[in-house]
Scaffold this motif. Structure first.
Motif, mmCIF file in Angstrom:
data_model
loop_
_atom_site.group_PDB
_atom_site.id
_atom_site.type_symbol
_atom_site.label_atom_id
_atom_site.label_comp_id
_atom_site.label_asym_id
_atom_site.label_seq_id
_atom_site.Cartn_x
_atom_site.Cartn_y
_atom_site.Cartn_z
ATOM 1 N N SER A 94 0.847 -1.198 0.000
ATOM 2 C CA SER A 94 0.000 0.000 0.000
ATOM 3 C C SER A 94 0.878 1.240 0.000
ATOM 4 C CB SER A 94 -0.921 0.009 1.224
ATOM 5 O OG SER A 94 -1.792 -1.094 1.196
ATOM 6 N N ARG A 95 0.374 2.272 -0.678
ATOM 7 C CA ARG A 95 1.095 3.541 -0.751
ATOM 8 C C ARG A 95 0.081 4.657 -0.939
ATOM 9 N NH1 ARG A 95 3.964 0.853 -5.608
ATOM 10 N NH2 ARG A 95 2.902 -0.853 -4.573
ATOM 11 N N PRO A 96 0.448 5.907 -0.663
ATOM 12 C CA PRO A 96 -0.515 7.013 -0.764
ATOM 13 C C PRO A 96 -0.977 7.241 -2.201
ATOM 14 C CG PRO A 96 1.413 7.652 0.523
ATOM 15 C CD PRO A 96 1.743 6.346 -0.124
ATOM 16 N N LEU A 97 -2.236 7.628 -2.337
ATOM 17 C CA LEU A 97 -2.744 8.021 -3.644
ATOM 18 C C LEU A 97 -2.139 9.362 -4.050
ATOM 19 C CD1 LEU A 97 -6.598 7.325 -3.481
ATOM 20 C CD2 LEU A 97 -5.022 6.397 -5.176
ATOM 21 N N PRO A 98 -1.900 9.571 -5.341
ATOM 22 C CA PRO A 98 -1.543 10.908 -5.806
ATOM 23 C C PRO A 98 -2.716 11.863 -5.556
ATOM 24 C CG PRO A 98 -1.103 9.263 -7.502
ATOM 25 C CD PRO A 98 -1.906 8.591 -6.436
ATOM 26 N N PRO A 99 -2.462 13.148 -5.511
ATOM 27 C CA PRO A 99 -3.556 14.111 -5.313
ATOM 28 C C PRO A 99 -4.593 14.014 -6.428
ATOM 29 C CG PRO A 99 -1.419 15.162 -5.017
ATOM 30 C CD PRO A 99 -1.158 13.805 -5.583
ATOM 31 N N TYR A 100 -5.837 14.279 -6.081
ATOM 32 C CA TYR A 100 -6.892 14.311 -7.088
ATOM 33 C C TYR A 100 -6.801 15.605 -7.887
ATOM 34 C CZ TYR A 100 -9.391 10.092 -5.823
ATOM 35 O OH TYR A 100 -9.737 8.781 -5.639
ATOM 36 N N ARG A 101 -6.969 15.466 -9.192
ATOM 37 C CA ARG A 101 -6.884 16.614 -10.097
ATOM 38 C C ARG A 101 -8.143 16.683 -10.966
ATOM 39 N NH1 ARG A 101 -1.836 18.259 -7.981
ATOM 40 N NH2 ARG A 101 -0.357 16.526 -8.116
ATOM 41 N N GLY A 102 -8.421 17.858 -11.426
ATOM 42 C CA GLY A 102 -9.324 18.001 -12.551
ATOM 43 C C GLY A 102 -8.485 17.953 -13.817
ATOM 44 N N VAL A 103 -8.998 17.353 -14.884
ATOM 45 C CA VAL A 103 -8.271 17.275 -16.151
ATOM 46 C C VAL A 103 -9.188 17.776 -17.263
ATOM 47 C CG1 VAL A 103 -6.935 15.836 -17.720
ATOM 48 C CG2 VAL A 103 -7.068 15.232 -15.304
ATOM 49 N N LEU A 104 -8.686 18.730 -18.041
ATOM 50 C CA LEU A 104 -9.417 19.267 -19.192
ATOM 51 C C LEU A 104 -8.610 18.993 -20.451
ATOM 52 C CD1 LEU A 104 -11.668 21.056 -20.527
ATOM 53 C CD2 LEU A 104 -10.136 23.003 -20.119
ATOM 54 N N ALA A 105 -9.263 18.422 -21.452
ATOM 55 C CA ALA A 105 -8.630 18.208 -22.759
ATOM 56 C C ALA A 105 -9.553 18.743 -23.840
ATOM 57 C CB ALA A 105 -8.350 16.724 -22.997
ATOM 58 N N VAL A 106 -8.975 19.327 -24.876
ATOM 59 C CA VAL A 106 -9.763 19.838 -26.002
ATOM 60 C C VAL A 106 -9.104 19.410 -27.305
ATOM 61 C CG1 VAL A 106 -10.631 21.833 -24.710
ATOM 62 C CG2 VAL A 106 -8.556 22.063 -26.087
ATOM 63 N N ASP A 107 -9.921 19.267 -28.334
ATOM 64 C CA ASP A 107 -9.462 18.945 -29.683
ATOM 65 C C ASP A 107 -10.205 19.827 -30.674
ATOM 66 O OD1 ASP A 107 -7.472 17.125 -29.451
ATOM 67 O OD2 ASP A 107 -8.684 15.365 -29.921
ATOM 68 N N ALA A 108 -9.514 20.216 -31.737
ATOM 69 C CA ALA A 108 -10.149 20.979 -32.808
ATOM 70 C C ALA A 108 -10.782 20.025 -33.807
ATOM 71 C CB ALA A 108 -9.131 21.870 -33.507
ATOM 72 N N LYS A 109 -12.033 20.274 -34.144
ATOM 73 C CA LYS A 109 -12.742 19.414 -35.092
ATOM 74 C C LYS A 109 -12.123 19.531 -36.483
ATOM 75 C CE LYS A 109 -17.263 18.541 -37.196
ATOM 76 N NZ LYS A 109 -16.731 18.531 -38.572
ATOM 77 N N GLY A 110 -11.936 18.381 -37.133
ATOM 78 C CA GLY A 110 -11.504 18.368 -38.525
ATOM 79 C C GLY A 110 -10.083 18.836 -38.760
ATOM 80 N N PHE A 111 -9.239 18.743 -37.737
ATOM 81 C CA PHE A 111 -7.870 19.256 -37.838
ATOM 82 C C PHE A 111 -7.088 18.572 -38.952
ATOM 83 C CE2 PHE A 111 -3.374 18.975 -36.595
ATOM 84 C CZ PHE A 111 -3.057 20.315 -36.400
ATOM 85 N N THR A 112 -7.173 17.247 -39.026
ATOM 86 C CA THR A 112 -6.369 16.519 -40.013
ATOM 87 C C THR A 112 -6.787 16.823 -41.449
ATOM 88 O OG1 THR A 112 -7.847 14.611 -39.787
ATOM 89 C CG2 THR A 112 -5.857 14.634 -38.433
ATOM 90 N N GLY A 113 -8.010 17.311 -41.631
ATOM 91 C CA GLY A 113 -8.462 17.651 -42.969
ATOM 92 C C GLY A 113 -8.059 19.041 -43.410
ATOM 93 N N ARG A 114 -7.465 19.816 -42.523
ATOM 94 C CA ARG A 114 -7.023 21.167 -42.870
ATOM 95 C C ARG A 114 -5.706 21.109 -43.648
ATOM 96 N NH1 ARG A 114 -8.941 25.163 -39.300
ATOM 97 N NH2 ARG A 114 -11.011 24.591 -38.560
ATOM 98 N N PRO A 115 -5.442 22.118 -44.495
ATOM 99 C CA PRO A 115 -4.136 22.187 -45.172
ATOM 100 C C PRO A 115 -3.004 22.246 -44.151
ATOM 101 C CG PRO A 115 -5.700 23.723 -46.148
ATOM 102 C CD PRO A 115 -6.356 23.185 -44.919
ATOM 103 N N ALA A 116 -1.895 21.626 -44.468
ATOM 104 C CA ALA A 116 -0.768 21.566 -43.543
ATOM 105 C C ALA A 116 -0.322 22.949 -43.107
ATOM 106 C CB ALA A 116 0.393 20.808 -44.197
ATOM 107 N N LEU A 117 -0.486 23.942 -43.972
ATOM 108 C CA LEU A 117 -0.075 25.306 -43.648
ATOM 109 C C LEU A 117 -0.793 25.849 -42.412
ATOM 110 C CD1 LEU A 117 1.566 27.819 -44.582
ATOM 111 C CD2 LEU A 117 -0.459 28.496 -45.909
ATOM 112 N N GLU A 118 -2.009 25.357 -42.155
ATOM 113 C CA GLU A 118 -2.800 25.875 -41.043
ATOM 114 C C GLU A 118 -2.524 25.157 -39.724
ATOM 115 O OE1 GLU A 118 -6.879 25.535 -42.167
ATOM 116 O OE2 GLU A 118 -6.827 27.320 -43.446
ATOM 117 N N HIS A 119 -1.861 24.016 -39.738
ATOM 118 C CA HIS A 119 -1.733 23.198 -38.542
ATOM 119 C C HIS A 119 -1.026 23.930 -37.411
ATOM 120 C CE1 HIS A 119 -2.497 18.988 -40.463
ATOM 121 N NE2 HIS A 119 -3.410 19.887 -40.804
ATOM 122 N N GLU A 120 0.087 24.569 -37.693
ATOM 123 C CA GLU A 120 0.824 25.261 -36.636
ATOM 124 C C GLU A 120 -0.007 26.405 -36.063
ATOM 125 O OE1 GLU A 120 4.970 27.723 -35.779
ATOM 126 O OE2 GLU A 120 4.693 26.676 -37.691
#
Length: 309
Positions: free
Chosen positions: A19-45
């Protein structure tokens, strides 16, 4: 050589050995842009740099700039961004942050003439995650599940089916996040603003109960629809807690036959089919409807028999 082997063995202690202590509880937020891979490479950065700026702007606008300044294990995902934060702030990240992020994206998409609009999927989760303050920080099941929720079919289907000039944010909350922050009453949004879904990911062994939240909807929150991100046209069906006939001990099927209509007596468990043989017109057998939108039964909160004599 001995020092190198010792360094490799650090942190490789097997689970379930002590047994060992649990890490602290965190909130986690993740976001993704819709249709990113379909955009021209010039726009990715440009998109990769713009997404975190949009998050920072929305947090600043709602007076939560410290969430951004103190973010934990931040990381760009190319088409999105992820970071951890103080779990006590999860209710405020759900609301008003997500609503404000919708407003910020609306302003950006309206004013960015000549630039493709950005629409974001967002996922929120809660759980124990370590923060080692290096590039390996924040790894764990909670982090993995946050990204799985972000890639799940229900939240993708919302942005695919809602109007691109109105709905710029679609969020999905883990069940733990919903129970702890929304059902508890700490979030300034009633539970009725959220829609229960079965979150699954194509090609991944992932299936969890989750909750959709769309700050500015412009279509049905959950329906059979074409997921334009993946080109997948499979049916998307909301799922409640499912009990199989084998697990309940109930008969798996009941069939009634009526010459002039339907007969339902008592309580019917499991599937039901109706066969009408002598009715002028179409022969109807089974379920005539090809698709059913939304939930097929009313949701009842509390005691169903309250107030009945």
């Amino acid at each position: 050589m001995h020092e190198q082997i010792s360094s490799l063995s650090v942190g490789r202690e097997r689970p379930f050995t002590r047994s060992r202590p649990l890490p602290p509880y965190r909130g986690v937020l993740a976001v993704d842009a819709k249709g990113f891979t379909g955009r021209p490479a010039l726009e990715h950065e440009t998109i990769s740099r713009t997404v975190p700026d949009l998050l920072m702007t929305a947090l600043t606008r709602v007076g939560m700039r410290e969430v951004w300044d103190d973010r934990l294990f931040p990381n760009t995902t190319g088409d999105g961004y992820v970071f951890g934060f103080d779990v006590s702030l999860v209710p405020m990240v759900i609301h008003p942050f997500l609503l404000t992020l919708q407003d910020v994206l609306t302003d950006y998409n309206v004013l960015s003439h000549g630039v493709m609009p950005i629409r974001l999927r967002a996922s929120l989760h809660i759980g124990p995650l370590p923060d080692t303050r290096d590039e390996f920080s924040g790894n764990g099941t909670v982090r993995n599940d946050t990204h799985r929720l972000l890639d799940s079919r229900p939240v993708k289907a919302v942005l695919a089916s809602h109007k691109e000039n109105v709905t710029h944010v679609a969020a999905i909350l883990s069940d733990r996040c919903f129970e702890d922050a929304v059902v508890s009453g700490y979030t300034g949004r009633h539970p009725d603003h959220f829609v229960e879904v079965a979150a699954t990911v194509e090609g991944k062994p992932f299936a969890q109960r989750a909750w959709l939240y769309v700050p500015q909807p412009s279509g049905p929150l959950y329906e059979e629809t074409l997921d334009r991100d993946t080109g997948d046209d499979r049916d998307i069906v909301p799922q409640e807690d499912v009990r199989t006939p084998e697990s309940t001990g109930l008969r798996p099927h009941v069939e009634n036959s009526a010459p002039g209509g339907n007969i339902n007596t008592g309580t019917v468990h499991g599937g039901q089919s109706v066969s009408n043989q002598d009715i002028a017109g179409d022969l109807v057998k089974g379920n005539k409807a090809r698709r059913v939108r939304g939930f097929q039964a009313d949701r009842i909160r509390g005691d169903k028999n309250r107030g009945r004599s």
